[in-house]
Design a protein around this motif. Sequence first.
Motif, PDB file in Angstrom:
ATOM      1  N   TRP A   4      87.474   1.469  50.274  1.00  0.00           N
ATOM      2  CA  TRP A   4      87.051   0.126  49.864  1.00  0.00           C
ATOM      3  C   TRP A   4      87.776  -0.319  48.602  1.00  0.00           C
ATOM      4  O   TRP A   4      88.173  -1.474  48.473  1.00  0.00           O
ATOM      5  N   GLY A  57      83.324  -8.170  47.363  1.00  0.00           N
ATOM      6  CA  GLY A  57      81.934  -8.149  47.824  1.00  0.00           C
ATOM      7  C   GLY A  57      81.653  -6.963  48.727  1.00  0.00           C
ATOM      8  O   GLY A  57      80.612  -6.311  48.607  1.00  0.00           O
ATOM      9  N   ALA A  58      82.593  -6.646  49.613  1.00  0.00           N
ATOM     10  CA  ALA A  58      82.419  -5.492  50.505  1.00  0.00           C
ATOM     11  C   ALA A  58      82.414  -4.198  49.702  1.00  0.00           C
ATOM     12  O   ALA A  58      81.624  -3.284  49.983  1.00  0.00           O
ATOM     13  N   CYS A  94      81.470  -3.863  46.572  1.00  0.00           N
ATOM     14  CA  CYS A  94      80.183  -3.824  45.855  1.00  0.00           C
ATOM     15  C   CYS A  94      79.047  -3.409  46.783  1.00  0.00           C
ATOM     16  O   CYS A  94      78.163  -2.642  46.382  1.00  0.00           O
ATOM     17  N   GLU A  95      79.066  -3.904  47.998  1.00  0.00           N
ATOM     18  CA  GLU A  95      78.042  -3.503  48.971  1.00  0.00           C
ATOM     19  C   GLU A  95      78.117  -2.003  49.231  1.00  0.00           C
ATOM     20  O   GLU A  95      77.098  -1.338  49.345  1.00  0.00           O
ATOM     21  N   HIS A  96      79.312  -1.479  49.331  1.00  0.00           N
ATOM     22  CA  HIS A  96      79.460  -0.043  49.539  1.00  0.00           C
ATOM     23  C   HIS A  96      78.912   0.732  48.342  1.00  0.00           C
ATOM     24  O   HIS A  96      78.232   1.754  48.509  1.00  0.00           O
ATOM     25  N   LYS A 104      76.556  -0.011  46.432  1.00  0.00           N
ATOM     26  CA  LYS A 104      75.085  -0.019  46.441  1.00  0.00           C
ATOM     27  C   LYS A 104      74.531   1.207  47.175  1.00  0.00           C
ATOM     28  O   LYS A 104      73.461   1.683  46.839  1.00  0.00           O
ATOM     29  N   GLU A 105      75.296   1.703  48.146  1.00  0.00           N
ATOM     30  CA  GLU A 105      74.876   2.903  48.866  1.00  0.00           C
ATOM     31  C   GLU A 105      74.799   4.099  47.926  1.00  0.00           C
ATOM     32  O   GLU A 105      74.108   5.078  48.224  1.00  0.00           O
ATOM     33  N   GLN A 118      75.549  -0.887  40.930  1.00  0.00           N
ATOM     34  CA  GLN A 118      75.525  -2.340  41.054  1.00  0.00           C
ATOM     35  C   GLN A 118      76.776  -2.947  40.454  1.00  0.00           C
ATOM     36  O   GLN A 118      77.206  -2.551  39.373  1.00  0.00           O
TER      37      GLN A 118
END
Length: 89
Positions: A22, A75-76, A78-80, A82-83, A87
Amino acid sequence: MDTRDILSGMLPIRICAGCETWLNATSIAMRRHVTAMDTALYLLRKKGDANYEERQREVSGWLVQSLQEAQSAWGAYCEHLKEHGLQCK
């Protein structure tokens, strides 16, 4: 203070192979946007040109597209993250 002392007091951050994937994709998208910006600035320096207005519209279109791609990649990423309990801001 020694760096090792600081690092030993930090909570471990879990990372995975996906993090690198990512991050690389995000980095590539950001570099493409930088290249697009550089190209746009170069093309728009010639203000006296008869095609300036048309070139400005064209440049704006692909510049906005490259920015959206970079934002989407960020954004992708950042979403990863979060796992992993991290943040992005």
